[in-house]
Write a protein that holds these residues in place. Structure first.
Motif, PDB file in Angstrom:
ATOM      1  N   LEU A  10       0.799  -1.112  -0.068  1.00  0.00           N
ATOM      2  CA  LEU A  10       0.082   0.080  -0.217  1.00  0.00           C
ATOM      3  C   LEU A  10       0.699   1.244   0.058  1.00  0.00           C
ATOM      4  N   GLU A  11       0.658   2.043  -1.081  1.00  0.00           N
ATOM      5  CA  GLU A  11       1.409   3.324  -0.890  1.00  0.00           C
ATOM      6  C   GLU A  11       0.531   4.419  -0.849  1.00  0.00           C
ATOM      7  N   THR A  12       1.078   5.372   0.060  1.00  0.00           N
ATOM      8  CA  THR A  12       0.508   6.711   0.338  1.00  0.00           C
ATOM      9  C   THR A  12       1.210   7.722   0.105  1.00  0.00           C
ATOM     10  N   LYS A  13       0.477   8.861  -0.002  1.00  0.00           N
ATOM     11  CA  LYS A  13       1.301  10.270   0.187  1.00  0.00           C
ATOM     12  C   LYS A  13       0.982  10.707   1.591  1.00  0.00           C
ATOM     13  N   GLY A  14       2.194  10.810   2.078  1.00  0.00           N
ATOM     14  CA  GLY A  14       2.340  11.078   3.480  1.00  0.00           C
ATOM     15  C   GLY A  14       2.386   9.864   4.585  1.00  0.00           C
ATOM     16  N   ILE A  19       0.698   4.948   8.353  1.00  0.00           N
ATOM     17  CA  ILE A  19       0.495   4.345   9.413  1.00  0.00           C
ATOM     18  C   ILE A  19      -0.831   3.914   9.903  1.00  0.00           C
ATOM     19  N   GLN A  20      -1.685   4.800   9.599  1.00  0.00           N
ATOM     20  CA  GLN A  20      -3.115   4.379   9.980  1.00  0.00           C
ATOM     21  C   GLN A  20      -3.694   3.235   9.022  1.00  0.00           C
ATOM     22  N   GLY A  21      -3.186   3.234   7.639  1.00  0.00           N
ATOM     23  CA  GLY A  21      -3.418   2.110   6.987  1.00  0.00           C
ATOM     24  C   GLY A  21      -2.605   0.631   7.207  1.00  0.00           C
ATOM     25  N   ALA A  22      -1.443   0.993   7.896  1.00  0.00           N
ATOM     26  CA  ALA A  22      -0.766  -0.307   8.398  1.00  0.00           C
ATOM     27  C   ALA A  22      -1.249  -1.023   9.517  1.00  0.00           C
ATOM     28  N   ASP A  23      -2.054   0.231  10.430  1.00  0.00           N
ATOM     29  CA  ASP A  23      -2.433  -0.396  11.819  1.00  0.00           C
ATOM     30  C   ASP A  23      -3.952  -1.056  11.206  1.00  0.00           C
ATOM     31  N   GLY A  42       7.691  12.681  -0.491  1.00  0.00           N
ATOM     32  CA  GLY A  42       6.300  12.423   0.243  1.00  0.00           C
ATOM     33  C   GLY A  42       5.657  11.217   0.175  1.00  0.00           C
ATOM     34  N   TYR A  43       5.871  10.301  -0.443  1.00  0.00           N
ATOM     35  CA  TYR A  43       5.459   9.076  -0.874  1.00  0.00           C
ATOM     36  C   TYR A  43       5.971   7.872   0.060  1.00  0.00           C
ATOM     37  N   VAL A  44       5.453   7.195   0.688  1.00  0.00           N
ATOM     38  CA  VAL A  44       5.648   5.933   1.580  1.00  0.00           C
ATOM     39  C   VAL A  44       4.955   4.764   1.102  1.00  0.00           C
ATOM     40  N   SER A  45       5.419   3.554   1.363  1.00  0.00           N
ATOM     41  CA  SER A  45       4.660   2.373   1.363  1.00  0.00           C
ATOM     42  C   SER A  45       4.986   1.265   2.353  1.00  0.00           C
ATOM     43  N   ALA A  57      -7.667  -9.150   2.395  1.00  0.00           N
ATOM     44  CA  ALA A  57      -8.309  -8.209   3.551  1.00  0.00           C
ATOM     45  C   ALA A  57      -7.461  -7.188   4.104  1.00  0.00           C
ATOM     46  N   GLY A  58      -6.381  -7.540   4.519  1.00  0.00           N
ATOM     47  CA  GLY A  58      -5.667  -6.405   5.018  1.00  0.00           C
ATOM     48  C   GLY A  58      -5.439  -5.000   4.222  1.00  0.00           C
ATOM     49  N   ILE A  59      -5.037  -5.315   2.979  1.00  0.00           N
ATOM     50  CA  ILE A  59      -4.793  -4.201   2.104  1.00  0.00           C
ATOM     51  C   ILE A  59      -6.153  -3.510   2.124  1.00  0.00           C
ATOM     52  N   ASP A  60      -7.279  -4.249   1.724  1.00  0.00           N
ATOM     53  CA  ASP A  60      -8.656  -3.590   1.641  1.00  0.00           C
ATOM     54  C   ASP A  60      -8.934  -2.540   2.917  1.00  0.00           C
ATOM     55  N   ALA A  61      -8.497  -3.215   4.185  1.00  0.00           N
ATOM     56  CA  ALA A  61      -8.663  -2.476   5.257  1.00  0.00           C
ATOM     57  C   ALA A  61      -7.902  -1.182   5.321  1.00  0.00           C
ATOM     58  N   GLY A  62      -6.632  -1.463   4.917  1.00  0.00           N
ATOM     59  CA  GLY A  62      -5.577  -0.502   5.013  1.00  0.00           C
ATOM     60  C   GLY A  62      -6.130   0.930   4.136  1.00  0.00           C
ATOM     61  N   VAL A  63      -6.398   0.612   2.844  1.00  0.00           N
ATOM     62  CA  VAL A  63      -6.978   1.507   1.947  1.00  0.00           C
ATOM     63  C   VAL A  63      -8.266   2.362   2.329  1.00  0.00           C
ATOM     64  N   GLU A  64      -9.065   1.484   2.950  1.00  0.00           N
ATOM     65  CA  GLU A  64     -10.245   2.349   3.698  1.00  0.00           C
ATOM     66  C   GLU A  64      -9.828   3.324   4.815  1.00  0.00           C
ATOM     67  N   ALA A  65      -9.029   2.755   5.559  1.00  0.00           N
ATOM     68  CA  ALA A  65      -8.417   3.523   6.675  1.00  0.00           C
ATOM     69  C   ALA A  65      -7.639   5.020   6.128  1.00  0.00           C
ATOM     70  N   ALA A  66      -6.643   4.580   5.395  1.00  0.00           N
ATOM     71  CA  ALA A  66      -5.775   5.407   4.981  1.00  0.00           C
ATOM     72  C   ALA A  66      -6.295   6.815   4.267  1.00  0.00           C
TER      73      ALA A  66
END
Length: 91
Positions: A10-14, A19-23, A42-45, A57-66
């Motif tokens: 999962l890659e995010t900007k910021g 952290i929210q997505g990984a959690d 500013g991109y992190v993964s 399931a984990g990636i789906d939950a991470g995307v939703e949260a992030a």
């Protein structure tokens, strides 16, 4: 030969969305955090591993949260990565 697990990225900007997505990903499924990387500009993964259903399931939950607190740039699930790819992670 060890069982090759699925990996999810999962890659995010910021950093905060990451952290929210990984959690969320780790809490939502039976997955392990392999590593996180600062890509640049500013991109992190982060990378998780587990069985295919758990990683999805984990990636789906991470995307939703992030996405609630920042920008999700990309997501990826690889069911059976080749061993050479697995060796690129900092374990």
């Amino acid at each position: 030969m060890a069982e090759i697990k699925a990996i999810g990225i999962l890659e995010t900007k910021g950093f905060a969305p990451l952290i929210q997505g990984a959690d969320a990903a780790i809490k939502a499924a039976n997955v392990e955090l392999v590593e996180w990387r600062q890509v640049g500009s500013g991109y992190v993964s982060f990378v998780i591993e587990g069985d295919v259903a758990a990683v999805r399931a984990g990636i789906d939950a991470g995307v939703e949260a992030a996405s609630h607190i920042g920008e999700v740039v990309s997501e990826l699930v690889i069911p059976r990565p080749i061993e050479e790819l697995n060796q690129t992670f900092n374990r």
